[in-house]
Design an enzyme around this catalytic site. Structure first.
Site: not given
Ligand code: GAR
Length: 204
Positions: A11-12, A89, A106, A108, A140-142, A173
Site C-alpha cells: 500500500g505505498s 494484483m 491503475n 503499473h 478497460d476489459e483487457g 509512481e
Molecule cells: C507497485 O509497484 C504497482 O505499480 C504494482 O504493484 C506495486 C504495489 O506497491 N502494481 C502492479 O504490478 C499491477 N499490475 P504498493 O502496494 O506499495 O503500492
C-alpha cells in the site's frame, strides 16, 4: 470526488495518495479501502488514516464474479465516483468494468504496453531493456491495456536487481499517480478513443 481504493499488499501507492490528499490538496475523498487479502499493510494504512476498510477475500465467495458483485455493491453504497487500483494484483473481470459507472485507474510498473501483467520489473530485466518506468492508465476489459494517462521513464542500471529497479520505479509512481488523479479529477485530460491528451496547466 468520492474515491475508493483497492490494494492487495504493502500500500505505498495508497499512502502516497493519502499524503497527497492531506498535504497537497489532491481534491478527492477516499471513502473506503478494499482488499482481496486480509491483514495487509494497505488496510493498516487506511485504518491509521481513519478510512473504512473492507476485505473481499476470494475464498469467501463461490466464484470471482460473486466477489466482484459484492465489491460493486460496496462501491455503490459508498457513492463511489472514482476507483483507484493501487497494487491490486487481480484483474477485474469484464462484467465489473462494464457495470462500474465510474472511471477506474491503475498504476503499473512498466512503460505499457511493454511488460503487462505480474512481475513487470522482472520481465523488464529479463528482456534486457535499458529504460523502463511506470504508467497510469484507465482500466478497460483487457490486461493493463486501457488508455494511458501519464507515463514516466526510469533507467535500468547495470547491476540492477528486481528489487532495486522496483524501488527506483516506485519512487516515481508515488509522484505520478497523484498527479494523474489530479489531472483527471480537474478535467485536465481529454480522451479520444485510446488517446488521452493532457491539457496544459494554467500558469498562475
Ligand atoms: C507497485 O509497484 C504497482 O505499480 C504494482 O504493484 C506495486 C504495489 O506497491 N502494481 C502492479 O504490478 C499491477 N499490475 P504498493 O502496494 O506499495 O503500492
Amino acid at each position: 470526488m468520492r474515491a475508493a481504493v483497492l490494494a492487495s499488499g504493502r500500500g505505498s501507492n495508497l499512502q502516497a495518495i493519502l499524503d497527497a490528499c492531506s498535504k497537497d490538496g489532491l481534491p478527492i475523498e477516499i471513502v473506503g479501502v478494499g482488499s482481496d487479502q486480509p491483514g495487509t499493510v494497505a488496510l493498516k494504512r487506511a485504518l491509521v488514516a481513519g478510512i473504512p476498510t473492507r476485505v473481499f477475500q476470494l475464498s469467501d465467495y463461490p466464484h470471482r464474479q460473486a466477489q466482484e458483485e459484492d465489491m460493486l455493491i460496496w462501491m455503490r453504497e459508498n457513492r463511489v465516483e472514482l476507483l483507484l487500483l493501487a497494487g491490486y494484483m487481480k484483474v477485474l473481470g469484464p462484467r465489473f468494468i462494464r457495470q462500474a459507472n465510474f472511471p477506474v485507474m491503475n498504476i503499473h510498473p512498466s512503460l505499457l504496453p511493454a511488460f503487462a501483467g505480474l512481475h513487470a520489473q522482472r520481465q523488464a530485466l529479463e528482456y534486457g531493456v535499458k529504460v523502463s518506468g511506470c504508467t497510469v492508465h484507465l482500466v478497460d476489459e483487457g490486461l493493463d491495456s486501457g488508455p494511458i494517462i501519464l507515463q514516466e521513464a526510469v533507467p535500468v542500471l547495470a547491476g540492477d536487481t528486481e528489487e532495486s529497479l522496483a524501488q527506483r520505479i516506485l519512487e516515481v509512481e508515488h509522484r505520478l499517480y497523484p498527479e494523474a488523479i489530479r489531472r483527471l479529477v480537474l478535467g485536465k485530460v481529454e480522451r479520444t478513443g485510446r488517446r488521452v491528451q493532457i491539457l496544459q496547466q494554467e500558469v498562475i
